[in-house]
Every structure is written in structure tokens, then in C-alpha cells.
Design a protein around this motif. Sequence first.
Motif, short mmCIF file in Angstrom:
data_model
loop_
_atom_site.label_atom_id
_atom_site.label_comp_id
_atom_site.label_asym_id
_atom_site.label_seq_id
_atom_site.Cartn_x
_atom_site.Cartn_y
_atom_site.Cartn_z
N LEU A 9 0.82 -1.21 0.00
CA LEU A 9 0.00 0.00 0.00
C LEU A 9 0.86 1.25 0.00
O LEU A 9 0.72 2.11 -0.86
N ARG A 230 -13.31 5.30 6.17
CA ARG A 230 -12.99 4.18 7.07
C ARG A 230 -14.20 3.28 7.27
O ARG A 230 -14.08 2.06 7.36
N ASN A 233 -14.52 0.91 4.48
CA ASN A 233 -13.62 -0.24 4.63
C ASN A 233 -14.25 -1.33 5.49
O ASN A 233 -14.05 -2.52 5.23
N ARG A 286 -8.08 0.50 -7.81
CA ARG A 286 -7.88 -0.53 -6.79
C ARG A 286 -6.70 -1.43 -7.15
O ARG A 286 -5.93 -1.84 -6.30
N ASP A 292 -8.13 0.27 0.00
CA ASP A 292 -8.40 1.15 1.13
C ASP A 292 -9.09 2.42 0.65
O ASP A 292 -8.51 3.22 -0.09
N HIS A 293 -10.34 2.61 1.12
CA HIS A 293 -11.13 3.74 0.60
C HIS A 293 -10.55 5.10 0.92
O HIS A 293 -10.88 6.08 0.28
N ARG A 294 -9.70 5.18 1.94
CA ARG A 294 -9.10 6.48 2.27
C ARG A 294 -8.24 6.97 1.10
O ARG A 294 -8.05 8.16 0.92
N TYR B 90 -7.80 -6.69 0.45
CA TYR B 90 -7.12 -5.92 1.49
C TYR B 90 -5.88 -6.66 1.95
O TYR B 90 -5.84 -7.90 1.93
N GLU B 94 -4.14 -4.02 6.74
CA GLU B 94 -5.33 -3.17 6.59
C GLU B 94 -6.53 -3.77 7.32
O GLU B 94 -7.32 -3.06 7.94
N GLU B 97 -6.07 -3.37 11.05
CA GLU B 97 -6.22 -1.96 11.45
C GLU B 97 -7.69 -1.57 11.62
O GLU B 97 -8.00 -0.66 12.39
N LEU B 98 -8.58 -2.26 10.92
CA LEU B 98 -10.01 -1.95 11.09
C LEU B 98 -10.45 -2.18 12.54
O LEU B 98 -11.42 -1.56 13.00
#
Lengths: 349, 488
Positions: A9, A230, A233, A286, A292-294, B90, B94, B97-98
Amino acid sequence: MSTQKFSVLSKHTAWGYPLFVILSLLTVLLTVAVGSVTIPLQDTAAIILNEGFHIQTGVYESMHANIVMEIRLPRTLLAFLVGGALAIAGASFQGFLKNPLADPYTLGVSSGSALGAVTVLYLGLSLPLLGSFTLPVISIIAGFITLLLVLFFARLIQKSLSTQTIILTGIIFSSFLGSLISLLIALTGDELRQIVHWLMGSVAMRGWDHVLLMIPFFIVGSFILFANARELNTFVFGEETARTLGVNTERRKYWILGGASLLTGSAVAVAGTIGFVGLVIPHLVRLLVGPDHRHLLPLSILAGGSFLALTDMVARTIIAPTELPIGVITAMIGAPIFGVLLYKQRRKE
Amino acid sequence: MLRVEQLSGGYGQRDIVSDLTFSIEKGTFFGVLGPNGSGKTTLHKLLAGLIPPRTGNVEINEVSMSAMNAKDRARKMAVLPQQHLASFSYTVREVVELGRYSHQRGLFSFQSAEDEKVVNQAMNDTGVRAFADMSIDRLSGGEQQRVFLARALAQQPDILLLDEPTNHLDVSYQLQLLDTLKKWNETKQLTVLAIIHDLNLASMYCDELLLLSKGKIAAKGRPAHVLKEAKLQAVYGADIQQKYHPTVPSPLLTLSPSAEETNSDSLLSRLTIRQDSDALRIDAPSYFKTFSSALIGAGFGWANCFYNFQIAKEYDRSEAEEHVYKQTADDGIDSSDLVGMITATLENRSMKRLQVENVDVFILTTADPSSAVDASTGWATKPGQQRSGTINTFIFIEGTLSELAFAQAIVTATEAKSKAFQDGEVVAASSQSIATGTPMDGLAIAASQQEPNHIYADTSTPLGRLIGKGVYETLSEALKYSCSRNHS
């Protein structure tokens, strides 16, 4: 060795933002420069800097300045806003519904908004207080109602809301709403024939008015979705999981669907139904930076904006002087990708 | 720390669970059991706040859950979901982290240093740190499960809820996951509430169990208490037998197929008895469950062939065993289907079938009291040479015996034997007192494990009384033969 250990990422987003920003700026420059009269790139840049930001950088022909400032730049910006809005709305729908095939077009939201818009045009509506904002506001509301109906109906068919059920329901609603639009057009006779062209999607013959009309909705809608990145996500792992992770799902659900409808409805109000941008762009982004939507949401705006600006350039130049509706090109690119995604999704399930 | 008070709820107007009241102490590994439709999953959803309770209250540390907002709740209670279909790739980090979502405030908050530390710790503890930057859909089912466990742990909850955590995993992953949970449970005092389908896993891992039946509590307490056969059979409506785990002090349960061979003829009527020159052989039409002190097939087992071998009076035990194995192998008998005893005599024998109402018993005894001893004074005498003079008793019973009944049948038969010795005035040569038996007496209880059920076989029950009477009478008769033979 250990210094090489970037996360996938961070490695991608590290170059993702500057790359996408530079790409977007170049796209704007290029699409403004290219047309029936091609203006040199440096002249185009100089015109935008001078006329837009009052930064004196060079000399250019005043006719070129007129073309850029009155015709090309608003058109490119509008295409950019519409493309960005559809892409971020698509990314949000996909995250919320855990469904890579969802986008404003396949969900039927675009059709709902279009019906709203056509109704306003047909009746010549102008609501008090709203004035010229009547069209986008009605468009947004119609899109939002359509979305709720589609989700409600899909849930009636199958509680778990599988990918295929949602898309099928969207298509049913699209067809039905499309027929209502055709009916309205048939009833009006000649004056609304131009609507047909508009319906297939176009940013032609718009000006700064439309850009200014779009901007407030674009900013508010994008802000709402950024603020729910968030939460999106967590929705990817299912609504129940989102709730156990601490998300107030009932409230967030309406923010997300509302924000995405706001963007879709305003885009449809100014440019008609342009399909598949919201499907293809989030998918590509993506692949590049992860889900990650952020990061996905802001980068989708840049990528979707650039994509639609370029597509519009192609639409107006490829068989010049005739202009293709922009929706024709997005569908020609988008529908095959939709097919591939559907195939991959089936394999996964 | 978790208190559930008069909790009722379900879907729509229908309550699936009703009026549940129980509490769980901090640091307990708590299991919820019950058949399908008993309300396990509904209870899970009520506790996780996924469906609202119709009545009642759930408290964590004396704070009502209904008074908490979603984030407060997620900091107290984490849920390990049953299914994890992520449509997008993901990375492991990630996903974990959620778990920090409920600890973050503000519209656009990003990871704090504290978040980062907790996430890394959770990944270390579940052994997924090495995969941190890998996409979750590249991992195996068990690894994915551990990632979601790490996410739950990153919530730093007081209590962890699991709905059939082992549902989609193969056996090694199931054990791995439960081991990890158990470790956290023990070292961090994490309270675990797990819905577990597998009775044996529940029994091995849980400190306390709650057995649900039709939305109500059927039992609650330690596994040994809750997993009582009778209770489980009533709740599950299936034939479940309790054993003990070979290495862990936990009850072990086995299901048996409900359709068994049924034949209106009593199995005891279809026993066949044959006598050769050196062996008495009884064949059963189907397998009997046996509990015996026989030379071969001792302890619990299943057998359809029962042998009483005649060997020389002076013998070597291992030689005798070898002889018996060879003999049965020659006869084409699998030694695992066999209960085999050795005797010095086949002549002094007696057999009897006794039936009273639904109790049906067949007893065969051979007796050679030549090496009789008095168990109460035998300690004073030197152990003599091993001799094959023994009392061998086979008791066949129509019916299903509990393990208790097997043990009681042994006691009852032994008491009857001593009484027969006493009344027959059999004297122990070594102590010159009335003998109680002989060394190496063989006793086998064989039950058909069909109808009817016998839970007890002590001397107050019809079965116990028949066993006592049968053993006394057959042994007395066999002893009489042996006396008359010795005198003549």
C-alpha cells in the motif's frame, strides 16, 4: 534487505498521489488544447495561467484565449467533475455493497436521476428558492429514491444481497425508468428531441453555468464520502461486521448512499447518463493502490475526471465535425470490462 | 463481568430465545451448546447487538449494553465472524487496522502510534505478522481466520464472542484456533464466549458450558456436569454416549447411528454354545458390549465370541495366552472380537437363563475351587504357584447397560460368588478359613446394548437381583459337581 520491505500500500500510494495529480493536470491541458483548432500546449498553459490565475507567462492569440476560456476549459472541467463524481460514487457503492459490479449506472441510480431531470425539463419546473438548482436537486432526490427502491426490492428477493441479485434488480429498474423517459419524450414532440442526445450522455454545449451548478454538489458529496472512507472499509466485510467493529451502521449507511446519490444526481443533471465510469475507474485504481477507501476515493476522483475528459476529447474529435455522445465511448470501453469482472466474480463465488 | 438478565428476542414477533438469565465471570472460557434451532445464533446476535432484545438486559462490567453507542460497545466486545468473504484484496495489516476503528475519533482520523503498536501486537500474537503486507485472499482458510482474530484482538475487548468459529475449518485449524484463544484467555484474562457445535471441542476447551434447548437454558455449569448423557439425549434427541477423553480429563461424547439391527427374537435365545475337547465356545448373533477380567479382551470392549479354554493346572501365563491366540486363530476368530478365559475344568459347569418381566439374563459358570483363597486373610500366606483352578463366569444380558450398571453388575456377581463359597463351605487351603474365591477368577458381563435400558445393576434392581440369583445358583451347582467329583 529490510529497507526494501515497503508495504504494498505505502509503496503504491507513495507515488500514487503525485502521479495522479500530474496526470490530471496534463489531461486537462491536453484536452483543452486539442480540437478543431489545435492550440499549442504551452499557449494553452499560458492562457489558463494568465486568464484564470493572472500569472503572466507568455504571449498567445486572443482568439485562442476565447476558445480556451469560453468553450474548451468549462467543457473539460465539467467532464472532469462528472467523471470524478461518477467514479467516487461508484467506488462507494462498490464498497458499501461489497460488490465490484455496482456503479451508478448498473444500480439504476442514473436512470432514476435522469427521469427526475427529464420530468423537470418536460414540465418546465422551477421550484421557488431553488431556481436553476431545481434540475440537479430533483435529479438527486429521484436518484436517491430509486436507489432505496432497488435495495429494498433486491432485499425482498434475496436477503444476503448477492452481486447478481443487485445488478439484476438495477437492470430491471433501469429498463422500467428508461421506458418512462421514452414515454415522456414521445409525448413532448420535437422540443425535447435534443434530450435524446443528452440522455446518451454529453458535456457538449455547456458552459461555466453548468460547472458552477455542479461544483457545490461535488464538494459536499465528496466531503461526505471522504468522511466515511474508514466506515466503507468496514462495510466491505459486511454490515454486521461493520457494526461489531463499532460503526453506527444505520446512520453511516444513509450518509454513504446519500453522498453517492448527491454526486450521481448532480452529474446526471448536467451531463445525462454516462455509464460504466463508476465501474471501470475504481477497479483500475484498486489494482494500482489497493482497496483502502481512504486512498481509493480521492484517487478515483482524479482518475475518473481524467478519464472522462479524455473520452470527451475523443468523442468530439474522432469523427469530427460530427460529435459522438460521450456515453457511447464509455459504454464501448466499460461494457466489456463489466463482462470480464462478472466472469471473475462468478469464478470467485 | 457479563450479566444477562431475562433476555428474550428473535426475529419479527417471534421470540427464539426467551427469558435467559446467566452471568459469566471475567477470564472464563464459556461455551454455548445446543442443537440446531435451539437459539444459539440468536443469542449470539443479541449479545453482539446485531438484533435488539425484545425484553431483558445485557450488562458488561455493570454497564448496560443498550446504554452504549456502537464504538463503546466495540471497545468492550469483539466478534469473530463466521464467514469472511471479502470482495476486495485488502492486505492483512489493513484488515487488522479496522479493529482500531472504535478507538479513533474525528472525521478523518488516521492511525496513531498507539494504534500501530496494538495492531502489531495483535498480529504477533496470532502469528500473522509475517503476512502483514500480503493480500488476505492469498492466505489459507486457517490463516484468514487468524487475521480476523487479530482484528478482534486489536479492538482490545474485554470479551470476545465467537459463533461456531471452527465451522469452515479443517480439524488441525480448529484446534490451532482454539489453542490460540485458550492461550489468550489464560494469559490476558480475556473472557471468551463461543458457540461451539462440536461437543468434544466444547468439553475440552471450555471452563463453563451453557446448554440451550428450544430457546431456554437446559443446563449451565462445568462441562462434566452439563454433558451428562441423559441431559444431552433429552436435548439433542439423539443417542449420545459419554466416555472420557484418553489424555485430557474431559468427557468425550460419541454419537451412535439410531437405526440398529432389530430382531424380535431375544438375542439371548440365539446364543450358540459348543463344547470341544478343550474349549467351551459361545457365539453371539451380534456384538455384545463387554466388561471383563478375562485373559483376552479384558476391560471394556465389543465381542461376539466367548471362549473358555481348558488348560493344564500348572501353567505359564504367557504360554497360555499364546495357546489361546493360536487356537482362536486356527478357528478363524479375530482376537479383537473375543473374550477368552482359561480354566482347569469344563466339566464342573452350570448355566441358567433367568427372565423376569423385561429383564433377561443368561449365566454360565465353570468352577474349580482347588486353589481357593480367603481374600480377607490371604495376605498372610505366601503366593503360591499360578494355577488354573478358577471360577469363570459369563453373564449375558439383554439390554443396554450404562457404565455404572456394568460396574455394579461386577460387584453384584462377586458378592453372590462369595456367598456361594460360604454356603458351599469351600475352605481355603492356605488359611483354613471359608474361601471367598480363587485367584484369577474370570468374570465377563456382556450386554446386547439393545432395549431395554439398564442404568443400574445393584442388588436393589431387578437386573441386579437376577444376576445375584443366577450367579449364586450356577456357581453352587458347579461347586457341587466339583465336590462330588473330588470325593468320588
